[in-house]
Design a protein around this motif. Structure first.
Motif, mmCIF file in Angstrom:
data_model
loop_
_atom_site.group_PDB
_atom_site.id
_atom_site.type_symbol
_atom_site.label_atom_id
_atom_site.label_comp_id
_atom_site.label_asym_id
_atom_site.label_seq_id
_atom_site.Cartn_x
_atom_site.Cartn_y
_atom_site.Cartn_z
ATOM 1 N N UNK A 349 0.844 -1.204 0.000
ATOM 2 C CA UNK A 349 0.000 0.000 0.000
ATOM 3 C C UNK A 349 0.876 1.250 0.000
ATOM 4 N N UNK A 350 1.897 1.228 0.825
ATOM 5 C CA UNK A 350 2.816 2.352 0.938
ATOM 6 C C UNK A 350 3.521 2.641 -0.388
ATOM 7 N N UNK A 351 4.024 1.597 -1.018
ATOM 8 C CA UNK A 351 4.727 1.756 -2.295
ATOM 9 C C UNK A 351 3.778 2.308 -3.358
ATOM 10 N N UNK A 352 2.538 1.842 -3.350
ATOM 11 C CA UNK A 352 1.551 2.324 -4.314
ATOM 12 C C UNK A 352 1.297 3.812 -4.098
ATOM 13 N N UNK A 353 1.035 4.185 -2.859
ATOM 14 C CA UNK A 353 0.741 5.593 -2.572
ATOM 15 C C UNK A 353 1.916 6.487 -2.966
ATOM 16 N N UNK A 354 3.121 6.016 -2.681
ATOM 17 C CA UNK A 354 4.305 6.833 -3.015
ATOM 18 C C UNK A 354 4.452 7.027 -4.517
ATOM 19 N N UNK A 355 4.008 6.037 -5.291
ATOM 20 C CA UNK A 355 4.126 6.131 -6.749
ATOM 21 C C UNK A 355 2.923 6.833 -7.381
#
Ligand code: PGA
Ligand code: ZN
Length: 417
Positions: A349-355
């Motif tokens: 989820x974190x990686x998605x939001x950051x991208x």
């Protein structure tokens, strides 16, 4: 500190066995979690361990996964601090020793992972959404409500799996639930009036004997309008064709319709639907193996519609990164059992939001009364949840939990993304 771990076999919403786990802490806090199960699974999902003994539950028993919980996993995590979710999850990943959790079973591991966070939240006297998401967790997600079921979730000839409504114009989650329920009941009447059955599929949406996506979409659009809502403004339409289910070797085989489409024709067909209907989101528009198709559609339509990767990403941060770098999809579906631990789910989820990828928290077609995903959607503040129709307690349980969370947040609650 974890003092006891107990696994057991229970039934899911399809009447198949699944794993339930109790995690008890020294202070007496008890966390309980049940594991969901998919039907149109991605081929890169963490492995759900089933017994394969045809004399019991048609081979679908989970006694081996339960034995892993009560044996090896219990021995490894008992005595660990429940607050240290990352360590507990990593302990189970290491203990399993395979890249896809096939030895102990992702169903065994996920049950312990989620029961642990629920026990820890209880020990901290906090609801799960706040314990995981912190004091700032206050965004209730827009639900994508699956009111017509097809594909692998129903016995009708519909090639596409899910026809959903998203009450984007609602002022609150409770209003969204009301709007969805109203449209659902209008749809029942219009289907019945047209001579269709009003039985429901695996996710609680109707499963009428209609063939094309257009037929289903006309019923959905009509129900929205007849209920008095403005399509595209109050309520948008979302699709999950689950395209991996009908793709192979460069061909999308619409078996219900009785015709095949090339990648190009399939993309054109989807774009035609976007022109004809107020569609805001399409999940798995392209098959998990059709990366070139995914890139093509994303280039053509990624700026006007949310394109959600489910099978293609499998909640796996490595697979998501390939999408971010390869320029396909602009959102990810997140299913805890595709990856098998809470920690890995939160990393994705974190990686998605950051991208800049949007995130949709999701159930599976095989569910239980467990409502943890409702809390997780609020915890990560992703602003969208996919948890089925407005019928079947396995689906409405999640909406009901969101209603409780909204009430608890009171004036601080926000709706949508
Ligand atoms: P599944 O379907 O849970 O049967 O995999 C849900 C989906 O495809 O989103
Ligand atoms: Zn899907």
């Amino acid at each position: 500190v974890i003092s006891r771990v107990t696994g057991r076999q229970i039934l899911d919403s399809r009447g198949n066995p699944t794993v339930e786990v109790d995690v008890e802490l020294e202070d007496g806090s008890l966390g309980r979690a049940a594991v969901p199960s998919g039907a149109s699974t991605g081929s890169h999902e963490a492995v759900e361990l089933r017994d394969g003994d045809p004399s019991r539950f048609h081979g679908k028993g989970v006694r081996r996964a339960v034995a892993a919980v009560n044996g090896e996993i219990a021995a490894a995590v008992t005595g660990l601090p429940a607050e240290d979710q990352a360590r507990i999850d990593q302990t189970m990943i290491d203990l399993d020793g395979t890249p896809d959790k096939r030895r102990l079973g992702a169903n065994a591991i996920l049950g312990v992972s989620l029961a642990t966070v629920k026990a820890a939240a209880l020990a901290h006297r906090q609801p799960v959404y706040r314990y995981v998401g912190g004091a700032g967790a206050r965004v209730l997600p827009v639900p994508m409500m699956n009111i017509i079921n097809g594909g692998a979730h129903a016995d009708n000839p519909l090639d596409f799996q899910e026809f959903m409504i998203a009450p984007v114009g609602a002022a609150s989650l409770s209003e969204a639930v009301r709007m969805g329920s109203e449209v659902f009941h209008t749809l029942r009447k219009s289907l019945a009036a047209a001579g269709h059955n009003t039985n429901v599929g695996d996710e609680g949406g109707f499963a009428p004997h209609v063939v094309t996506a257009d037929e289903a979409l006309e019923f959905v659009l009509g129900a929205v309008e007849q209920t008095g809502y403005r399509p595209g403004t109050d309520i948008t339409i979302c699709l999950d064709p689950a395209s991996s289910e009908f793709y192979s070797d460069g061909v999308y085989d619409y078996a219900g319709e009785g015709r095949k489409r090339t990648v190009e024709e399939h993309v054109d067909y989807l774009r035609g639907l976007l022109d004809r209907y107020p569609i805001s989101s399409i999940e798995d528009p392209m098959a998990e193996d059709d990366i070139a198709g995914w890139q093509h559609l994303t280039r053509l339509a990624g700026d006007r519609v949310q394109l959600v990767g489910d099978d293609v990403f499998c909640t796996d941060v490595t697979r998501l990164r390939a999408g971010i770098e390869g320029g396909y999809a602009n959102a990810i579906l997140v299913k805890v059992n595709q990856i098998g631990t809470l920690t890995e789910t939160l990393t994705t989820v974190d990686a998605a939001h950051k991208a800049g990828y949007r995130v949709v928290m999701s159930h599976r077609s095989g569910e239980t009364e467990d409502t943890t995903i409702a809390d997780l959607a609020v915890a990560v503040g992703c602003g969208q949840i996919k948890t089925g129709s407005l019928s079947r307690s396995d689906r409405t349980a999640k909406y009901n939990q969101l209603l409780r969370i909204e009430e608890e947040l009171g004036d601080s609650a926000r709706y949508g993304n």
